[in-house]
Enzyme design. Structure first.
Site, PDB file in Angstrom:
ATOM      1  N   ARG A  51      79.253 -24.811 -25.471  1.00 47.85           N
ATOM      2  CA  ARG A  51      78.009 -25.573 -25.683  1.00 47.85           C
ATOM      3  C   ARG A  51      77.350 -25.885 -24.337  1.00 47.85           C
ATOM      4  O   ARG A  51      76.131 -25.860 -24.208  1.00 47.85           O
ATOM      5  CB  ARG A  51      78.313 -26.866 -26.449  1.00 47.85           C
ATOM      6  CG  ARG A  51      78.569 -26.606 -27.937  1.00 47.85           C
ATOM      7  CD  ARG A  51      79.361 -27.713 -28.598  1.00 47.85           C
ATOM      8  NE  ARG A  51      78.726 -29.014 -28.578  1.00 47.85           N
ATOM      9  CZ  ARG A  51      79.367 -30.164 -28.777  1.00 47.85           C
ATOM     10  NH1 ARG A  51      80.670 -30.164 -29.017  1.00 47.85           N
ATOM     11  NH2 ARG A  51      78.714 -31.290 -28.756  1.00 47.85           N
ATOM     12  N   ARG A  88      84.766 -34.268 -34.436  1.00 44.42           N
ATOM     13  CA  ARG A  88      83.870 -33.177 -34.844  1.00 44.42           C
ATOM     14  C   ARG A  88      84.521 -31.835 -34.543  1.00 44.42           C
ATOM     15  O   ARG A  88      85.155 -31.689 -33.498  1.00 44.42           O
ATOM     16  CB  ARG A  88      82.552 -33.301 -34.066  1.00 44.42           C
ATOM     17  CG  ARG A  88      81.366 -33.589 -34.960  1.00 44.42           C
ATOM     18  CD  ARG A  88      80.152 -33.989 -34.176  1.00 44.42           C
ATOM     19  NE  ARG A  88      79.620 -32.908 -33.345  1.00 44.42           N
ATOM     20  CZ  ARG A  88      78.513 -33.032 -32.613  1.00 44.42           C
ATOM     21  NH1 ARG A  88      77.841 -34.170 -32.611  1.00 44.42           N
ATOM     22  NH2 ARG A  88      78.075 -32.027 -31.876  1.00 44.42           N
ATOM     23  N   LYS A 134      72.797 -38.771 -26.339  1.00 42.33           N
ATOM     24  CA  LYS A 134      71.516 -38.702 -27.078  1.00 42.33           C
ATOM     25  C   LYS A 134      71.612 -39.461 -28.402  1.00 42.33           C
ATOM     26  O   LYS A 134      70.754 -40.271 -28.738  1.00 42.33           O
ATOM     27  CB  LYS A 134      71.130 -37.234 -27.371  1.00 42.33           C
ATOM     28  CG  LYS A 134      71.001 -36.362 -26.133  1.00 42.33           C
ATOM     29  CD  LYS A 134      70.562 -34.952 -26.467  1.00 42.33           C
ATOM     30  CE  LYS A 134      71.571 -34.145 -27.284  1.00 42.33           C
ATOM     31  NZ  LYS A 134      72.839 -33.859 -26.584  1.00 42.33           N
ATOM     32  N   ARG A 171      85.663 -38.391 -28.344  1.00 42.34           N
ATOM     33  CA  ARG A 171      84.635 -38.925 -29.247  1.00 42.34           C
ATOM     34  C   ARG A 171      85.174 -39.032 -30.675  1.00 42.34           C
ATOM     35  O   ARG A 171      85.893 -38.161 -31.162  1.00 42.34           O
ATOM     36  CB  ARG A 171      83.398 -38.024 -29.238  1.00 42.34           C
ATOM     37  CG  ARG A 171      82.399 -38.435 -30.315  1.00 42.34           C
ATOM     38  CD  ARG A 171      81.042 -37.843 -30.106  1.00 42.34           C
ATOM     39  NE  ARG A 171      81.012 -36.399 -30.216  1.00 42.34           N
ATOM     40  CZ  ARG A 171      79.911 -35.688 -30.070  1.00 42.34           C
ATOM     41  NH1 ARG A 171      78.771 -36.274 -29.775  1.00 42.34           N
ATOM     42  NH2 ARG A 171      79.950 -34.381 -30.185  1.00 42.34           N
ATOM     43  N   ARG A 212      65.360 -27.299 -28.031  1.00 42.21           N
ATOM     44  CA  ARG A 212      66.475 -26.855 -27.196  1.00 42.21           C
ATOM     45  C   ARG A 212      66.222 -25.503 -26.559  1.00 42.21           C
ATOM     46  O   ARG A 212      67.101 -25.010 -25.849  1.00 42.21           O
ATOM     47  CB  ARG A 212      67.728 -26.726 -28.069  1.00 42.21           C
ATOM     48  CG  ARG A 212      68.606 -27.951 -28.094  1.00 42.21           C
ATOM     49  CD  ARG A 212      69.633 -27.710 -29.172  1.00 42.21           C
ATOM     50  NE  ARG A 212      70.912 -28.231 -28.847  1.00 42.21           N
ATOM     51  CZ  ARG A 212      71.394 -29.372 -29.352  1.00 42.21           C
ATOM     52  NH1 ARG A 212      70.675 -30.099 -30.161  1.00 42.21           N
ATOM     53  NH2 ARG A 212      72.591 -29.767 -29.040  1.00 42.21           N
TER      54      ARG A 212
HETATM   55  P1  AP5 Z   1      76.839 -38.991 -28.145  1.00 39.87           P
HETATM   56  O1  AP5 Z   1      75.787 -40.049 -28.192  1.00 39.87           O
HETATM   57  O2  AP5 Z   1      77.506 -38.588 -29.412  1.00 39.87           O
HETATM   58  O3  AP5 Z   1      76.277 -37.724 -27.351  1.00 39.87           O
HETATM   59  P2  AP5 Z   1      75.204 -36.627 -27.772  1.00 39.87           P
HETATM   60  O4  AP5 Z   1      74.360 -36.367 -26.573  1.00 39.87           O
HETATM   61  O5  AP5 Z   1      74.527 -36.989 -29.041  1.00 39.87           O
HETATM   62  O6  AP5 Z   1      76.195 -35.394 -27.943  1.00 39.87           O
HETATM   63  P3  AP5 Z   1      76.228 -34.263 -29.062  1.00 39.87           P
HETATM   64  O7  AP5 Z   1      77.586 -33.617 -28.950  1.00 39.87           O
HETATM   65  O8  AP5 Z   1      75.833 -34.792 -30.397  1.00 39.87           O
HETATM   66  O9  AP5 Z   1      75.154 -33.311 -28.521  1.00 39.87           O
HETATM   67  P4  AP5 Z   1      75.010 -31.819 -28.852  1.00 39.87           P
HETATM   68  O10 AP5 Z   1      73.687 -31.602 -28.271  1.00 39.87           O
HETATM   69  O11 AP5 Z   1      76.068 -30.929 -28.358  1.00 39.87           O
HETATM   70  O12 AP5 Z   1      75.246 -31.766 -30.438  1.00 39.87           O
HETATM   71  P5  AP5 Z   1      74.252 -31.819 -31.662  1.00 39.87           P
HETATM   72  O13 AP5 Z   1      74.923 -32.582 -32.739  1.00 39.87           O
HETATM   73  O14 AP5 Z   1      72.892 -32.216 -31.245  1.00 39.87           O
HETATM   74  O15 AP5 Z   1      77.937 -39.499 -27.082  1.00 39.87           O
HETATM   75  C1  AP5 Z   1      79.076 -38.683 -26.795  1.00 39.87           C
HETATM   76  C2  AP5 Z   1      80.313 -39.589 -26.573  1.00 39.87           C
HETATM   77  O16 AP5 Z   1      80.102 -40.366 -25.370  1.00 39.87           O
HETATM   78  C3  AP5 Z   1      80.544 -40.625 -27.677  1.00 39.87           C
HETATM   79  O17 AP5 Z   1      81.916 -40.789 -27.846  1.00 39.87           O
HETATM   80  C4  AP5 Z   1      79.876 -41.912 -27.139  1.00 39.87           C
HETATM   81  O18 AP5 Z   1      80.479 -43.067 -27.672  1.00 39.87           O
HETATM   82  C5  AP5 Z   1      80.115 -41.772 -25.640  1.00 39.87           C
HETATM   83  N1  AP5 Z   1      79.033 -42.336 -24.833  1.00 39.87           N
HETATM   84  C6  AP5 Z   1      77.694 -42.312 -25.111  1.00 39.87           C
HETATM   85  N2  AP5 Z   1      76.996 -42.904 -24.104  1.00 39.87           N
HETATM   86  C7  AP5 Z   1      77.909 -43.279 -23.169  1.00 39.87           C
HETATM   87  C8  AP5 Z   1      77.812 -43.919 -21.894  1.00 39.87           C
HETATM   88  N3  AP5 Z   1      76.635 -44.286 -21.378  1.00 39.87           N
HETATM   89  N4  AP5 Z   1      78.939 -44.141 -21.201  1.00 39.87           N
HETATM   90  C9  AP5 Z   1      80.147 -43.764 -21.698  1.00 39.87           C
HETATM   91  N5  AP5 Z   1      80.325 -43.155 -22.910  1.00 39.87           N
HETATM   92  C10 AP5 Z   1      79.212 -42.912 -23.630  1.00 39.87           C
HETATM   93  O19 AP5 Z   1      74.224 -30.274 -32.083  1.00 39.87           O
HETATM   94  C11 AP5 Z   1      75.374 -29.652 -32.619  1.00 39.87           C
HETATM   95  C12 AP5 Z   1      75.095 -28.180 -32.878  1.00 39.87           C
HETATM   96  O20 AP5 Z   1      74.015 -28.041 -33.816  1.00 39.87           O
HETATM   97  C13 AP5 Z   1      74.638 -27.371 -31.663  1.00 39.87           C
HETATM   98  O21 AP5 Z   1      75.732 -26.926 -30.886  1.00 39.87           O
HETATM   99  C14 AP5 Z   1      73.889 -26.212 -32.344  1.00 39.87           C
HETATM  100  O22 AP5 Z   1      74.798 -25.273 -32.901  1.00 39.87           O
HETATM  101  C15 AP5 Z   1      73.197 -26.921 -33.518  1.00 39.87           C
HETATM  102  N6  AP5 Z   1      71.848 -27.407 -33.140  1.00 39.87           N
HETATM  103  C16 AP5 Z   1      71.417 -28.698 -33.108  1.00 39.87           C
HETATM  104  N7  AP5 Z   1      70.137 -28.778 -32.737  1.00 39.87           N
HETATM  105  C17 AP5 Z   1      69.743 -27.499 -32.528  1.00 39.87           C
HETATM  106  C18 AP5 Z   1      68.511 -26.918 -32.094  1.00 39.87           C
HETATM  107  N8  AP5 Z   1      67.435 -27.668 -31.801  1.00 39.87           N
HETATM  108  N9  AP5 Z   1      68.451 -25.564 -31.974  1.00 39.87           N
HETATM  109  C19 AP5 Z   1      69.512 -24.780 -32.277  1.00 39.87           C
HETATM  110  N10 AP5 Z   1      70.713 -25.270 -32.684  1.00 39.87           N
HETATM  111  C20 AP5 Z   1      70.822 -26.624 -32.796  1.00 39.87           C
HETATM  112 MG    MG Z   2      74.479 -36.179 -30.984  1.00 39.83          MG
END
Ligand code: AP5
Ligand code: MG
Length: 227
Positions: free
Chosen positions: A166, A155, A8, A122, A83
Site C-alpha cells: 500500500r 483489518r 485520515k 491498529r 488517490r
Molecule cells: P487511521 O486513522 O485508521 O489511518 P488512515 O489514514 O485512515 O489509514 P487507512 O489504512 O484507513 O488508509 P488507507 O488509505 O490505506 O486505507 P483505506 O481504508 O482508505 O489511523 C491508523 C492507526 O494510527 C490507528 O490505529 C489510529 O488509532 C492511529 N493513529 C491515528 N492518528 C494517530 C496519531 N496522531 N498518533 C498516533 N497514532 C495515531 O483504503 C483501503 C483500500 O481501499 C485501498 O488500499 C484500496 O484498495 C481501496 N481504495 C480506497 N479508496 C480508494 C480510491 N480512492 N481509489 C482506489 N482504491 C481505493
Molecule cells: Mg482510513
C-alpha cells in the site's frame, strides 16, 4: 490526504462529528460493499486484499453517488479520495457539477517507518469502521468499540506485506497529488506525528481560514460553498 495509516479516518471521524458533516471514506464504503457482497464490493475485494488501488472508473462512479447525496445535506469530509491524478480530475468535475468549490486539501504527513508500526497495532470496528490503537488511541474497554460495542478486529490488509505494498502504491500513484494540489495553492500540510487532539485543532484552524478566505482564495469558480 495522507499515506495509509496517516490518521485520515481518525481525523475525519472527529471533524464529521464536531462539524455535523457526513464522513465519506472510500475505504470504509468499499469494505461495507464487500461485506454486503454487492457487485462493486466483489470487484473491489481482490484489489483491496492485495493493497492495490481499485480502478478509477469504479471509484469515481461510487464517489459520485455519495457526493451528490451529501452535497444536498450538510456537506462532507472526503477521506481516501482522490488517490490518482485521473480521480482528482474526476472529483473536480463532480464538485463543479454539484456547485461546490474546493478551497483546501489537508495532507497528513507521517514517515513510512512509523506507519508500519501503527498499522500493525491498529484495531478496527467491523461495524462502524472506527479505528483504535492500544497505546495512541485506546478504546474505553480493551478490544471493544466505544460507539457500538462490537469486538474490534485487525483489518485483513494490515499485514506487514500488504502495508508495504500500500505504501509503494501510495508513493507511485497518490503522492503526485501533493504537488498537484500544492501548485493550485490548495495544499495544507499537517504534522501527522502530533497527538490526535492537536491535529484536530490544526485542521479546524485550516478549515476556518479557508472558509474566511472564501472560495476565490483557491482555484474555485466562485460558485457554491466551501466543502
Ligand atoms: P487511521 O486513522 O485508521 O489511518 P488512515 O489514514 O485512515 O489509514 P487507512 O489504512 O484507513 O488508509 P488507507 O488509505 O490505506 O486505507 P483505506 O481504508 O482508505 O489511523 C491508523 C492507526 O494510527 C490507528 O490505529 C489510529 O488509532 C492511529 N493513529 C491515528 N492518528 C494517530 C496519531 N496522531 N498518533 C498516533 N497514532 C495515531 O483504503 C483501503 C483500500 O481501499 C485501498 O488500499 C484500496 O484498495 C481501496 N481504495 C480506497 N479508496 C480508494 C480510491 N480512492 N481509489 C482506489 N482504491 C481505493
Ligand atoms: Mg482510513
Amino acid at each position: 490526504m495522507g499515506p495509509p495509516g496517516a490518521g485520515k479516518g481518525t481525523q475525519a471521524a472527529v471533524l464529521a462529528r464536531d462539524l455535523g458533516l457526513a464522513h465519506l471514506a472510500t475505504g470504509d464504503i468499499l469494505r461495507n460493499e464487500t461485506a454486503a457482497g454487492s457487485p462493486v464490493g466483489l470487484k473491489a475485494k481482490t484489489f483491496m486484499e492485495a493493497g492495490r488501488l481499485v480502478p478509477d472508473d469504479v471509484m469515481t462512479q461510487l464517489v459520485g453517488e455519495y457526493v451528490v447525496k451529501a452535497a444536498k445535506a450538510n456537506g462532507f469530509v472526503l477521506d481516501g479520495y482522490p488517490r490518482t491524478l485521473p480521480q482528482a480530475d474526476a472529483l473536480q468535475a463532480l464538485l463543479e457539477g454539484a456547485s461546490i468549490v474546493l478551497t483546501a486539501v489537508v495532507n497528513l504527513e507521517v514517515p513510512e517507518e512509523v506507519i508500519v508500526a501503527r498499522l500493525a497495532n491498529r484495531q478496527t470496528c467491523p461495524k462502524d469502521q472506527r479505528t483504535y490503537h492500544p497505546v495512541n488511541n485506546p478504546p474505553g474497554k480493551p478490544g471493544v468499540c466505544d460507539a457500538c460495542g462490537s469486538a474490534l478486529v485487525t483489518r485483513n490488509d494490515d499485514s506487514e506485506a500488504v502495508v508495504r505494498n500500500r505504501l509503494r502504491v501510495y508513493r507511485e500513484s497518490t503522492a503526485p497529488l501533493v504537488e498537484f494540489y500544492k501548485k493550485q495553492g490548495l495544499l495544507k500540510s499537517v504534522d501527522g506525528l502530533a497527538a490526535i487532539p492537536k491535529i484536530v485543532l490544526a485542521i479546524k484552524g485550516i478549515l476556518d481560514e479557508a472558509q474566511t478566505a472564501g472560495p476565490d482564495s483557491g482555484r474555485g469558480t466562485g460558485r457554491g460553498e466551501t466543502p
